[in-house]
Write a protein that holds these residues in place. Structure first.
Motif, PDB file in Angstrom:
ATOM      1  N   ASN A 126     -28.635 -16.537 -20.713  1.00  0.00           N
ATOM      2  CA  ASN A 126     -27.739 -17.188 -21.671  1.00  0.00           C
ATOM      3  C   ASN A 126     -26.563 -16.289 -22.041  1.00  0.00           C
ATOM      4  OD1 ASN A 126     -29.225 -19.558 -21.784  1.00  0.00           O
ATOM      5  ND2 ASN A 126     -30.504 -18.852 -23.479  1.00  0.00           N
ATOM      6  N   GLN A 127     -26.798 -14.982 -22.090  1.00  0.00           N
ATOM      7  CA  GLN A 127     -25.702 -14.049 -22.345  1.00  0.00           C
ATOM      8  C   GLN A 127     -24.678 -14.096 -21.218  1.00  0.00           C
ATOM      9  OE1 GLN A 127     -26.979 -10.027 -23.304  1.00  0.00           O
ATOM     10  NE2 GLN A 127     -28.818 -10.801 -24.343  1.00  0.00           N
ATOM     11  N   ASP A 180     -32.470 -15.916 -11.702  1.00  0.00           N
ATOM     12  CA  ASP A 180     -32.953 -14.931 -12.660  1.00  0.00           C
ATOM     13  C   ASP A 180     -32.254 -13.582 -12.495  1.00  0.00           C
ATOM     14  OD1 ASP A 180     -34.135 -13.972 -10.332  1.00  0.00           O
ATOM     15  OD2 ASP A 180     -36.183 -14.473 -10.928  1.00  0.00           O
ATOM     16  N   GLU A 181     -31.162 -13.571 -11.724  1.00  0.00           N
ATOM     17  CA  GLU A 181     -30.307 -12.389 -11.613  1.00  0.00           C
ATOM     18  C   GLU A 181     -28.869 -12.861 -11.403  1.00  0.00           C
ATOM     19  OE1 GLU A 181     -30.011  -8.071  -9.291  1.00  0.00           O
ATOM     20  OE2 GLU A 181     -31.503  -9.550  -8.657  1.00  0.00           O
ATOM     21  N   TYR A 206     -27.241  -9.271 -15.056  1.00  0.00           N
ATOM     22  CA  TYR A 206     -28.047  -9.917 -16.082  1.00  0.00           C
ATOM     23  C   TYR A 206     -29.386 -10.331 -15.498  1.00  0.00           C
ATOM     24  CZ  TYR A 206     -23.656 -10.275 -18.707  1.00  0.00           C
ATOM     25  OH  TYR A 206     -22.480  -9.996 -19.353  1.00  0.00           O
ATOM     26  N   SER A 207     -30.471 -10.046 -16.226  1.00  0.00           N
ATOM     27  CA  SER A 207     -31.813 -10.412 -15.786  1.00  0.00           C
ATOM     28  C   SER A 207     -32.161 -11.797 -16.308  1.00  0.00           C
ATOM     29  CB  SER A 207     -32.822  -9.387 -16.319  1.00  0.00           C
ATOM     30  OG  SER A 207     -32.868  -9.460 -17.739  1.00  0.00           O
ATOM     31  N   ALA A 208     -33.386 -12.241 -15.985  1.00  0.00           N
ATOM     32  CA  ALA A 208     -33.828 -13.568 -16.411  1.00  0.00           C
ATOM     33  C   ALA A 208     -33.774 -13.716 -17.928  1.00  0.00           C
ATOM     34  CB  ALA A 208     -35.253 -13.819 -15.909  1.00  0.00           C
ATOM     35  N   GLN A 209     -34.055 -12.619 -18.651  1.00  0.00           N
ATOM     36  CA  GLN A 209     -34.083 -12.683 -20.110  1.00  0.00           C
ATOM     37  C   GLN A 209     -32.681 -12.765 -20.727  1.00  0.00           C
ATOM     38  OE1 GLN A 209     -35.843 -10.316 -18.299  1.00  0.00           O
ATOM     39  NE2 GLN A 209     -37.717 -11.552 -18.406  1.00  0.00           N
ATOM     40  N   ALA A 210     -31.651 -12.514 -19.908  1.00  0.00           N
ATOM     41  CA  ALA A 210     -30.296 -12.464 -20.450  1.00  0.00           C
ATOM     42  C   ALA A 210     -29.376 -13.498 -19.808  1.00  0.00           C
ATOM     43  CB  ALA A 210     -29.714 -11.054 -20.244  1.00  0.00           C
TER      44      ALA A 210
END
Length: 327
Positions: free
Chosen positions: A9-10, A34-35, A3-7
């Motif tokens: 919460n997922q 962020d990873e 999971y990247s920084a944008q994900a």
């Protein structure tokens, strides 16, 4: 899955779901948060291996019978001095009381990452083929029977020094550093638990390296969790990260100072890896860390800086911590 920084919460939601349904899984958080790497234990890909006290995923490997060799090329002292001075200025201004300052050092060795992973001796070992390996002595948190435990490790000394145990335990700088980090971890655990207490304070761990024996000082801190903590496992871990023992106090301001004075991102170095087995959790801080960039290996190390710190001593500690506990 990665999971990247944008994900992020997922990833947290997925961990909570695994916990709710008691699905065993492996997780890795990098230092910058962020990873995140997250896999059910049955689906961990082949390029990631790990060996914890009670959980293992390792391939068969040929043993390298050559005597282990390690050549260190640490950061130039002038460069270390510049960063050290910047940190000491911040401490003098009252912006931090304790800061963990780290750097990568070039190393050359006759062992590869996978050989080091298989032949090193440590409580926690992680290998990401072609990227890094860690042979960590430091527990982050353990959770069992609704109790959470943390084991901050602060204070290192060569065991061959005369009366080494008393020297490290009676060193004012080391004692102040350990008190500070124990207080920080108590406060961190209080975000997720109640009835926080210190069970054991400043006990000695012995670590055998390829060329020496080191003594390290740890403490055990305990807290009580609410029932069904497993369903909130992702949120619980995020509240505790990054680990206090490798950042500093006060944590938020100290993280800013670290970014300002270290020369690059830490990545998974000083991040956290762990296993949830469906009921209990065990995790480590990713220290004693070797990463690979192209064909070059780098050993990442550092130490805690306080107002009592001495430039020469801190630089030597950074070098002393460049070791591999190969058996």
């Amino acid at each position: 899955m990665i999971y990247s920084a944008q994900a992020i919460n997922q990833a947290i939601d997925k961990m909570n779901s695994f916990g709710t349904h008691r699905v065993p899984f492996l997780f890795l958080f990098n230092y910058e948060l962020d990873e995140i790497v997250l896999y059910p234990l049955d689906d961990v890909p082949g390029h990631i291996q790990f060996s914890f006290l009670n959980h293992h995923k390792k391939s068969e490997a040929d043993i390298n019978n050559e005597p282990f060799q390690l050549k260190k090329t640490p950061i130039a002292k002038d460069d270390f001095s510049k960063a050290f001075g910047g940190v000491m200025d911040e401490i003098e201004y009252g912006n931090s009381f304790l800061l963990n300052l780290t750097f990568p050092s070039k190393i050359n060795t006759n062992y590869g990452l996978e050989e080091i992973f298989h032949q090193s001796d440590a409580k926690y070992k992680v290998l990401w083929e072609g990227r890094f390996t860690s042979f960590s002595p430091e527990t982050f948190v353990k959770i069992r029977k609704n109790k959470i435990y943390s084991y901050p490790m602060k204070g290192t000394i060569d065991a061959t020094i005369e009366d080494a145990v008393n020297v490290i335990l009676n060193d004012p700088k080391e004692a102040a550093e350990h008190y500070t980090i124990v207080d920080l971890i108590r406060n961190d655990l209080a975000q997720v638990a109640e009835q926080i207490k210190v069970n054991k304070f400043r006990f000695i761990d012995r670590i055998q390296t390829h060329d020496k024996t080191l003594l390290q000082v740890s403490s055990e801190i305990e807290g009580s969790l609410e029932e069904n903590w497993q369903s909130r496992i992702g949120n619980l871990l995020m509240k505790l990260l990054p680990a206090g023992s490798i950042s500093g106090a006060p944590k938020k301001r100290t993280l800013d100072i670290i970014r300002k004075n270290e020369i690059d991102r830490r990545g998974f170095y000083t991040g956290v890896a762990g296993v949830f087995d469906g009921e209990t959790l065990d995790s480590c801080v990713l220290i004693r860390f070797i990463e690979q960039k192209d064909e070059q290996l780098y050993f990442r190390s550092g130490g805690g800086i306080t107002f009592q710190s001495n430039l020469d001593a801190e630089y030597e500690e950074l070098i002393q911590k460049i070791y591999v506990p190969v058996f």
